[in-house]
Scaffold this motif. Structure first.
Motif, PDB file in Angstrom:
ATOM      1  N   LYS A 164      44.993  35.559  31.318  1.00  0.00           N
ATOM      2  CA  LYS A 164      43.747  36.282  31.584  1.00  0.00           C
ATOM      3  C   LYS A 164      42.890  35.551  32.606  1.00  0.00           C
ATOM      4  CE  LYS A 164      43.384  38.725  27.190  1.00  0.00           C
ATOM      5  NZ  LYS A 164      42.627  38.901  25.949  1.00  0.00           N
ATOM      6  N   ALA A 165      42.827  34.243  32.498  1.00  0.00           N
ATOM      7  CA  ALA A 165      42.047  33.450  33.452  1.00  0.00           C
ATOM      8  C   ALA A 165      42.637  33.566  34.861  1.00  0.00           C
ATOM      9  CB  ALA A 165      41.995  31.992  33.012  1.00  0.00           C
ATOM     10  N   LEU A 166      43.961  33.494  34.959  1.00  0.00           N
ATOM     11  CA  LEU A 166      44.623  33.636  36.262  1.00  0.00           C
ATOM     12  C   LEU A 166      44.368  35.019  36.858  1.00  0.00           C
ATOM     13  CD1 LEU A 166      48.028  31.896  35.511  1.00  0.00           C
ATOM     14  CD2 LEU A 166      46.299  31.120  37.143  1.00  0.00           C
ATOM     15  N   TRP A 167      44.448  36.044  36.022  1.00  0.00           N
ATOM     16  CA  TRP A 167      44.198  37.407  36.487  1.00  0.00           C
ATOM     17  C   TRP A 167      42.767  37.528  37.000  1.00  0.00           C
ATOM     18  CZ3 TRP A 167      46.069  41.490  38.470  1.00  0.00           C
ATOM     19  CH2 TRP A 167      45.348  42.669  38.480  1.00  0.00           C
ATOM     20  N   SER A 168      41.829  36.929  36.303  1.00  0.00           N
ATOM     21  CA  SER A 168      40.429  36.982  36.704  1.00  0.00           C
ATOM     22  C   SER A 168      40.224  36.320  38.070  1.00  0.00           C
ATOM     23  CB  SER A 168      39.560  36.300  35.649  1.00  0.00           C
ATOM     24  OG  SER A 168      38.217  36.314  36.031  1.00  0.00           O
ATOM     25  N   VAL A 169      40.861  35.178  38.270  1.00  0.00           N
ATOM     26  CA  VAL A 169      40.757  34.472  39.550  1.00  0.00           C
ATOM     27  C   VAL A 169      41.357  35.315  40.672  1.00  0.00           C
ATOM     28  CG1 VAL A 169      41.603  32.464  40.847  1.00  0.00           C
ATOM     29  CG2 VAL A 169      40.681  32.165  38.546  1.00  0.00           C
ATOM     30  N   LEU A 170      42.526  35.902  40.429  1.00  0.00           N
ATOM     31  CA  LEU A 170      43.156  36.739  41.451  1.00  0.00           C
ATOM     32  C   LEU A 170      42.274  37.939  41.778  1.00  0.00           C
ATOM     33  CD1 LEU A 170      45.568  37.496  43.288  1.00  0.00           C
ATOM     34  CD2 LEU A 170      46.391  38.881  41.386  1.00  0.00           C
ATOM     35  N   LYS A 171      41.761  38.592  40.757  1.00  0.00           N
ATOM     36  CA  LYS A 171      40.928  39.778  40.967  1.00  0.00           C
ATOM     37  C   LYS A 171      39.706  39.433  41.826  1.00  0.00           C
ATOM     38  CE  LYS A 171      38.756  43.517  38.397  1.00  0.00           C
ATOM     39  NZ  LYS A 171      38.462  44.058  37.084  1.00  0.00           N
ATOM     40  N   LYS A 172      39.052  38.316  41.525  1.00  0.00           N
ATOM     41  CA  LYS A 172      37.888  37.896  42.318  1.00  0.00           C
ATOM     42  C   LYS A 172      38.283  37.572  43.751  1.00  0.00           C
ATOM     43  CE  LYS A 172      35.233  36.267  38.385  1.00  0.00           C
ATOM     44  NZ  LYS A 172      34.829  35.124  37.592  1.00  0.00           N
ATOM     45  N   SER A 173      39.410  36.910  43.920  1.00  0.00           N
ATOM     46  CA  SER A 173      39.890  36.584  45.267  1.00  0.00           C
ATOM     47  C   SER A 173      40.190  37.846  46.062  1.00  0.00           C
ATOM     48  CB  SER A 173      41.151  35.723  45.205  1.00  0.00           C
ATOM     49  OG  SER A 173      40.881  34.478  44.637  1.00  0.00           O
ATOM     50  N   LEU A 174      40.841  38.800  45.417  1.00  0.00           N
ATOM     51  CA  LEU A 174      41.170  40.057  46.097  1.00  0.00           C
ATOM     52  C   LEU A 174      39.912  40.841  46.451  1.00  0.00           C
ATOM     53  CD1 LEU A 174      44.296  41.245  44.100  1.00  0.00           C
ATOM     54  CD2 LEU A 174      44.234  40.420  46.458  1.00  0.00           C
ATOM     55  N   GLN A 175      38.933  40.851  45.564  1.00  0.00           N
ATOM     56  CA  GLN A 175      37.686  41.551  45.850  1.00  0.00           C
ATOM     57  C   GLN A 175      36.971  40.921  47.037  1.00  0.00           C
ATOM     58  OE1 GLN A 175      35.923  41.302  41.945  1.00  0.00           O
ATOM     59  NE2 GLN A 175      36.554  43.374  41.414  1.00  0.00           N
ATOM     60  N   LYS A 176      36.963  39.586  47.092  1.00  0.00           N
ATOM     61  CA  LYS A 176      36.330  38.885  48.206  1.00  0.00           C
ATOM     62  C   LYS A 176      37.055  39.207  49.510  1.00  0.00           C
ATOM     63  CE  LYS A 176      35.033  34.264  49.718  1.00  0.00           C
ATOM     64  NZ  LYS A 176      35.089  32.838  49.429  1.00  0.00           N
ATOM     65  N   LYS A 177      38.388  39.145  49.475  1.00  0.00           N
ATOM     66  CA  LYS A 177      39.182  39.455  50.673  1.00  0.00           C
ATOM     67  C   LYS A 177      38.979  40.906  51.095  1.00  0.00           C
ATOM     68  CE  LYS A 177      41.307  35.580  51.386  1.00  0.00           C
ATOM     69  NZ  LYS A 177      40.948  34.768  52.538  1.00  0.00           N
ATOM     70  N   GLN A 178      38.900  41.803  50.112  1.00  0.00           N
ATOM     71  CA  GLN A 178      38.696  43.209  50.428  1.00  0.00           C
ATOM     72  C   GLN A 178      37.391  43.409  51.195  1.00  0.00           C
ATOM     73  OE1 GLN A 178      37.868  45.807  47.133  1.00  0.00           O
ATOM     74  NE2 GLN A 178      38.585  47.603  48.223  1.00  0.00           N
ATOM     75  N   MET A 179      36.341  42.754  50.774  1.00  0.00           N
ATOM     76  CA  MET A 179      35.054  42.884  51.458  1.00  0.00           C
ATOM     77  C   MET A 179      35.149  42.353  52.894  1.00  0.00           C
ATOM     78  SD  MET A 179      33.049  44.484  49.517  1.00  0.00           S
ATOM     79  CE  MET A 179      31.586  44.290  50.490  1.00  0.00           C
ATOM     80  N   ILE A 180      35.818  41.233  53.061  1.00  0.00           N
ATOM     81  CA  ILE A 180      35.980  40.662  54.405  1.00  0.00           C
ATOM     82  C   ILE A 180      36.778  41.613  55.287  1.00  0.00           C
ATOM     83  CG2 ILE A 180      37.087  38.790  55.714  1.00  0.00           C
ATOM     84  CD1 ILE A 180      36.358  36.965  53.261  1.00  0.00           C
ATOM     85  N   TRP A 181      37.889  42.143  54.763  1.00  0.00           N
ATOM     86  CA  TRP A 181      38.728  43.053  55.541  1.00  0.00           C
ATOM     87  C   TRP A 181      37.992  44.344  55.867  1.00  0.00           C
ATOM     88  CZ3 TRP A 181      43.257  42.030  51.719  1.00  0.00           C
ATOM     89  CH2 TRP A 181      43.839  40.802  52.012  1.00  0.00           C
ATOM     90  N   LEU A 182      37.228  44.876  54.916  1.00  0.00           N
ATOM     91  CA  LEU A 182      36.477  46.105  55.176  1.00  0.00           C
ATOM     92  C   LEU A 182      35.419  45.884  56.245  1.00  0.00           C
ATOM     93  CD1 LEU A 182      36.046  47.607  51.589  1.00  0.00           C
ATOM     94  CD2 LEU A 182      37.480  48.485  53.451  1.00  0.00           C
ATOM     95  N   GLN A 183      34.750  44.743  56.214  1.00  0.00           N
ATOM     96  CA  GLN A 183      33.764  44.425  57.245  1.00  0.00           C
ATOM     97  C   GLN A 183      34.438  44.325  58.602  1.00  0.00           C
ATOM     98  OE1 GLN A 183      32.010  40.835  55.751  1.00  0.00           O
ATOM     99  NE2 GLN A 183      30.593  41.910  54.399  1.00  0.00           N
ATOM    100  N   SER A 184      35.593  43.697  58.638  1.00  0.00           N
ATOM    101  CA  SER A 184      36.339  43.561  59.874  1.00  0.00           C
ATOM    102  C   SER A 184      36.762  44.927  60.418  1.00  0.00           C
ATOM    103  CB  SER A 184      37.573  42.691  59.641  1.00  0.00           C
ATOM    104  OG  SER A 184      38.380  42.648  60.782  1.00  0.00           O
ATOM    105  N   LEU A 185      37.229  45.787  59.543  1.00  0.00           N
ATOM    106  CA  LEU A 185      37.630  47.135  59.969  1.00  0.00           C
ATOM    107  C   LEU A 185      36.442  47.928  60.480  1.00  0.00           C
ATOM    108  CD1 LEU A 185      40.173  48.135  57.175  1.00  0.00           C
ATOM    109  CD2 LEU A 185      40.673  47.638  59.577  1.00  0.00           C
TER     110      LEU A 185
END
Length: 91
Positions: free
Chosen positions: A62-83
């Motif tokens: 669960k802790a690993l999943w939480s870390v991945l989810k937060k990382s993906l959300q952060k990356k998603q925001m960066i990629w969306l801003q870039s797009l």
């Protein structure tokens, strides 16, 4: 990890998907321009899979999943801003 329906569903929600009328040429161009992002994403998922295989408890998973989810959300925001910036510069 492979075939995890939760991860597949989450990734399908956040990854960009072209609409039906986008040409193959545009899709290939997009992939070429975003190759560095794709490599970074694959490394992130691969690292997550490695960590999952070493997890010894449900709480660790669960802790690993939480870390991945937060990382993906952060990356998603960066990629969306870039797009968004890319789209604005094309007009």
């Amino acid at each position: 990890m492979k075939g995890d329906p939760t991860l597949s569903f989450y990734l399908n929600k956040i990854l960009p998907t072209p609409v039906e009328d986008v040409s193959y040429e545009k899709i290939i161009e997009f992939k070429r321009k975003r190759n560095d992002n794709l490599i970074e994403f694959r490394k992130m998922i691969s690292g997550f899979e490695s960590k999952l295989s070493g997890a010894s408890s449900t709480s660790e998973l669960k802790a690993l999943w939480s870390v991945l989810k937060k990382s993906l959300q952060k990356k998603q925001m960066i990629w969306l801003q870039s797009l968004t910036i890319q789209r604005l510069s094309m007009h």
